[in-house]
Write an enzyme that holds these catalytic residues in place. Structure first.
Site, PDB file in Angstrom:
ATOM      1  N   ASP A   8     -12.536   7.394   5.735  1.00  0.00           N
ATOM      2  CA  ASP A   8     -11.731   8.518   6.219  1.00  0.00           C
ATOM      3  C   ASP A   8     -12.371   9.799   5.663  1.00  0.00           C
ATOM      4  O   ASP A   8     -13.463   9.771   5.067  1.00  0.00           O
ATOM      5  CB  ASP A   8     -10.246   8.347   5.875  1.00  0.00           C
ATOM      6  CG  ASP A   8      -9.928   8.589   4.406  1.00  0.00           C
ATOM      7  OD1 ASP A   8     -10.867   8.819   3.605  1.00  0.00           O
ATOM      8  OD2 ASP A   8      -8.736   8.544   4.048  1.00  0.00           O
ATOM      9  N   THR A  67      -9.172   7.304  -2.638  1.00  0.00           N
ATOM     10  CA  THR A  67      -9.020   6.453  -3.812  1.00  0.00           C
ATOM     11  C   THR A  67      -9.597   5.053  -3.628  1.00  0.00           C
ATOM     12  O   THR A  67      -9.778   4.326  -4.616  1.00  0.00           O
ATOM     13  CB  THR A  67      -7.522   6.263  -4.121  1.00  0.00           C
ATOM     14  OG1 THR A  67      -6.904   5.670  -2.969  1.00  0.00           O
ATOM     15  CG2 THR A  67      -6.848   7.583  -4.465  1.00  0.00           C
ATOM     16  N   HIS A  98     -16.835 -14.279  -7.928  1.00  0.00           N
ATOM     17  CA  HIS A  98     -15.593 -15.042  -8.068  1.00  0.00           C
ATOM     18  C   HIS A  98     -14.686 -14.962  -6.849  1.00  0.00           C
ATOM     19  O   HIS A  98     -13.954 -15.907  -6.566  1.00  0.00           O
ATOM     20  CB  HIS A  98     -14.796 -14.539  -9.282  1.00  0.00           C
ATOM     21  CG  HIS A  98     -15.378 -14.981 -10.583  1.00  0.00           C
ATOM     22  ND1 HIS A  98     -14.697 -14.892 -11.782  1.00  0.00           N
ATOM     23  CD2 HIS A  98     -16.593 -15.508 -10.893  1.00  0.00           C
ATOM     24  CE1 HIS A  98     -15.455 -15.346 -12.761  1.00  0.00           C
ATOM     25  NE2 HIS A  98     -16.613 -15.715 -12.258  1.00  0.00           N
ATOM     26  N   HIS A 133     -13.946 -21.403  -7.849  1.00  0.00           N
ATOM     27  CA  HIS A 133     -13.532 -20.153  -7.201  1.00  0.00           C
ATOM     28  C   HIS A 133     -13.194 -20.382  -5.731  1.00  0.00           C
ATOM     29  O   HIS A 133     -12.288 -19.744  -5.194  1.00  0.00           O
ATOM     30  CB  HIS A 133     -14.620 -19.096  -7.362  1.00  0.00           C
ATOM     31  CG  HIS A 133     -14.960 -18.843  -8.790  1.00  0.00           C
ATOM     32  ND1 HIS A 133     -14.054 -18.300  -9.669  1.00  0.00           N
ATOM     33  CD2 HIS A 133     -16.090 -19.118  -9.500  1.00  0.00           C
ATOM     34  CE1 HIS A 133     -14.611 -18.217 -10.872  1.00  0.00           C
ATOM     35  NE2 HIS A 133     -15.839 -18.718 -10.790  1.00  0.00           N
TER      36      HIS A 133
HETATM   37  C1  RB5 Z   1      -6.274  10.983   2.236  1.00  0.00           C
HETATM   38  O1  RB5 Z   1      -5.827  12.210   1.768  1.00  0.00           O
HETATM   39  C2  RB5 Z   1      -6.028   9.889   1.203  1.00  0.00           C
HETATM   40  O2  RB5 Z   1      -4.668   9.596   1.170  1.00  0.00           O
HETATM   41  C3  RB5 Z   1      -6.840   8.675   1.536  1.00  0.00           C
HETATM   42  O3  RB5 Z   1      -8.177   9.017   1.550  1.00  0.00           O
HETATM   43  C4  RB5 Z   1      -6.727   7.495   0.589  1.00  0.00           C
HETATM   44  O4  RB5 Z   1      -6.978   7.881  -0.711  1.00  0.00           O
HETATM   45  C5  RB5 Z   1      -5.531   6.679   0.722  1.00  0.00           C
HETATM   46  O5  RB5 Z   1      -5.357   5.665   0.028  1.00  0.00           O
END
Ligand code: RB5
Length: 141
Positions: A8, A67, A98, A133
């Protein structure tokens, strides 16, 4: 090998760097987007990468969001997808050895680019260990 790649807007810049690395390593990349920093919804990108992996047109997928968490939640909803959010070379290696991960998730706003590229290299270079595993993976498939 064939690798499906997607991000994204939160992972766009990292995706571009990873795409260059994969090309340097002579992998074939199916880039499903996004293609700018404009806001997009990560579940749609995760769906497209997971489809490539599930259909076999790509052996592995790599997904990047801000994230890495949203991408990993979305990808793991698909049957036969084992998506792992990795933070360093150790988690990258273990997720292949694993967990037989077939989709790597990264946090574009969490990791420095050199750490991310190191993760990708290690992840692609590590084989699944099988044995006990596989038994454990069978329990959750
Ligand atoms: C986008 O702002 C953010 O929410 C997305 O990139 C991500 O981190 C979501 O888990």
């Amino acid at each position: 090998m064939n690798i499906a790649l997607g991000s994204d807007h939160g992972g766009f810049e990292m995706k571009e760097e990873i795409s260059s690395l994969l090309a340097d390593l002579e992998h074939r990349v199916a880039d499903v987007g996004c293609f700018s920093k404009d806001s997009v919804d990560y579940p749609e990108i995760a769906r497209q990468v997971c489809e490539h992996v599930r259909q076999g047109s790509s052996q592995f997928g790599i997904l990047i969001c801000g994230t890495g968490i949203g991408m990993s939640i979305a990808a793991n909803r698909y049957r036969d997808i084992r998506a792992t959010l990795c933070h360093d070379a150790y988690t990258a290696r273990m997720s292949r050895e694993h967990n037989n991960a077939n989709v790597l998730c990264l946090g574009g706003r969490v990791l420095g680019i050199e750490v991310a590229l190191d993760i990708v290299r290690v992840w692609l270079d590590t084989a699944f260990a099988g044995g006990r595993h596989q038994r454990r993976l069978d329990m959750i498939s």
